[in-house]
Motif scaffolding. Structure first.
Motif, PDB file in Angstrom:
ATOM      1  N   ALA A 187     -54.286 -25.439  45.394  1.00  0.00           N
ATOM      2  CA  ALA A 187     -53.631 -24.850  44.220  1.00  0.00           C
ATOM      3  C   ALA A 187     -52.108 -25.039  44.277  1.00  0.00           C
ATOM      4  O   ALA A 187     -51.443 -24.994  43.244  1.00  0.00           O
ATOM      5  N   LEU A 188     -51.567 -25.270  45.471  1.00  0.00           N
ATOM      6  CA  LEU A 188     -50.125 -25.452  45.633  1.00  0.00           C
ATOM      7  C   LEU A 188     -49.665 -26.899  45.441  1.00  0.00           C
ATOM      8  O   LEU A 188     -48.482 -27.198  45.577  1.00  0.00           O
TER       9      LEU A 188
ATOM     10  N   LYS B  60     -48.535 -19.121  53.091  1.00  0.00           N
ATOM     11  CA  LYS B  60     -49.082 -19.178  51.734  1.00  0.00           C
ATOM     12  C   LYS B  60     -50.605 -19.243  51.679  1.00  0.00           C
ATOM     13  O   LYS B  60     -51.203 -18.831  50.710  1.00  0.00           O
ATOM     14  N   CYS B  61     -51.234 -19.802  52.734  1.00  0.00           N
ATOM     15  CA  CYS B  61     -52.675 -20.087  52.642  1.00  0.00           C
ATOM     16  C   CYS B  61     -53.547 -19.392  53.688  1.00  0.00           C
ATOM     17  O   CYS B  61     -54.718 -19.165  53.437  1.00  0.00           O
TER      18      CYS B  61
ATOM     19  N   ASP C 121     -61.512 -20.821  52.261  1.00  0.00           N
ATOM     20  CA  ASP C 121     -60.690 -20.259  51.173  1.00  0.00           C
ATOM     21  C   ASP C 121     -59.249 -20.742  51.274  1.00  0.00           C
ATOM     22  O   ASP C 121     -58.578 -20.948  50.258  1.00  0.00           O
ATOM     23  N   SER C 122     -58.748 -20.919  52.492  1.00  0.00           N
ATOM     24  CA  SER C 122     -57.379 -21.385  52.699  1.00  0.00           C
ATOM     25  C   SER C 122     -57.179 -22.777  52.124  1.00  0.00           C
ATOM     26  O   SER C 122     -56.113 -23.105  51.607  1.00  0.00           O
TER      27      SER C 122
ATOM     28  N   GLU D 243     -58.689 -23.993  49.461  1.00  0.00           N
ATOM     29  CA  GLU D 243     -58.560 -23.834  48.006  1.00  0.00           C
ATOM     30  C   GLU D 243     -57.157 -23.348  47.630  1.00  0.00           C
ATOM     31  O   GLU D 243     -56.568 -23.816  46.665  1.00  0.00           O
ATOM     32  N   LYS D 244     -56.615 -22.415  48.430  1.00  0.00           N
ATOM     33  CA  LYS D 244     -55.252 -21.922  48.186  1.00  0.00           C
ATOM     34  C   LYS D 244     -54.244 -23.057  48.329  1.00  0.00           C
ATOM     35  O   LYS D 244     -53.304 -23.173  47.542  1.00  0.00           O
ATOM     36  N   ALA D 245     -54.418 -23.902  49.348  1.00  0.00           N
ATOM     37  CA  ALA D 245     -53.506 -25.020  49.576  1.00  0.00           C
ATOM     38  C   ALA D 245     -53.592 -26.030  48.430  1.00  0.00           C
ATOM     39  O   ALA D 245     -52.565 -26.529  47.957  1.00  0.00           O
TER      40      ALA D 245
END
Length: 179
Positions: A85-86, A44-45, A78-79, A81-83
């Motif tokens: 968001a989850l 996911k990230c 960036d990973s 920030e993706k994490a």
């Protein structure tokens, strides 16, 4: 020249700067393994450098009991920030995961087993053992030589017994001077 805003994490009453590549994952089921976190968040990230579930100290065999949280360190910012968001959107073993920023990296500065050690024979104990061995050899030479031999006179025997006496009176920590 404006300063970049430094994100902080509050731990108790103290605030620490966040680790830019690491997230803390809370609400983990006891059966979750380190690789479960890797498998879930890598998809996911993005790429993961290190993932670690925080555990109690192990008492006997195997791993200690999970404390219900872990750390995941990513390769890219960036990973993270993706994490984040989850947070509360993905689950593992029927539990929703809470994901937030962390002030500590997932991997310690020097991983276990990778600490710098002296090469064989260069450590403190090895040096001490070597000195004992040398002393023992010197002692054996003195006792073997002190046996009367037809070629040696009483003067040579006297020198050896004097050396043996001096060696036995040597204080600890003082090197024996040889010329």
């Amino acid at each position: 020249s404006s300063k970049a805003m430094v994100l902080k994490v509050k731990v108790g009453k103290m605030e620490y700067p966040v680790h830019p590549f690491t997230v803390r994952v809370l609400n983990l089921a006891p059966e979750v393994q380190d690789m479960d976190l890797v498998d879930l968040l890598r998809l996911k990230c993005g790429a993961i450098v290190h993932a670690k579930i925080i555990r109690d100290k192990q008492h006997h065999h195997g791993k200690g009991r999970s404390k219900g949280w872990g750390l995941v360190q990513f390769e890219e910012i960036d990973s993270v920030e993706k994490a984040l968001a989850l947070n509360d959107l993905i689950g593992l073993h029927e539990k929703l995961l809470q994901i937030d920023r962390s002030h500590m990296p997932a991997a310690s500065l020097v991983p276990p087993g990778m600490h710098r050690i002296n090469p064989k024979g260069e450590g403190k104990v090895s040096k001490r053992n070597q000195k004992k061995k040398e002393f023992k050899i010197a002692e054996e030479v003195v006792t073997e030589s002190s046996v009367p031999d037809s070629k040696e006179g009483p003067a040579a025997k006297n020198e050896i017994s004097t050396a043996a006496t001096l060696l036995s009176l040597q204080p600890r920590g003082v090197a024996i001077k040889t010329n």
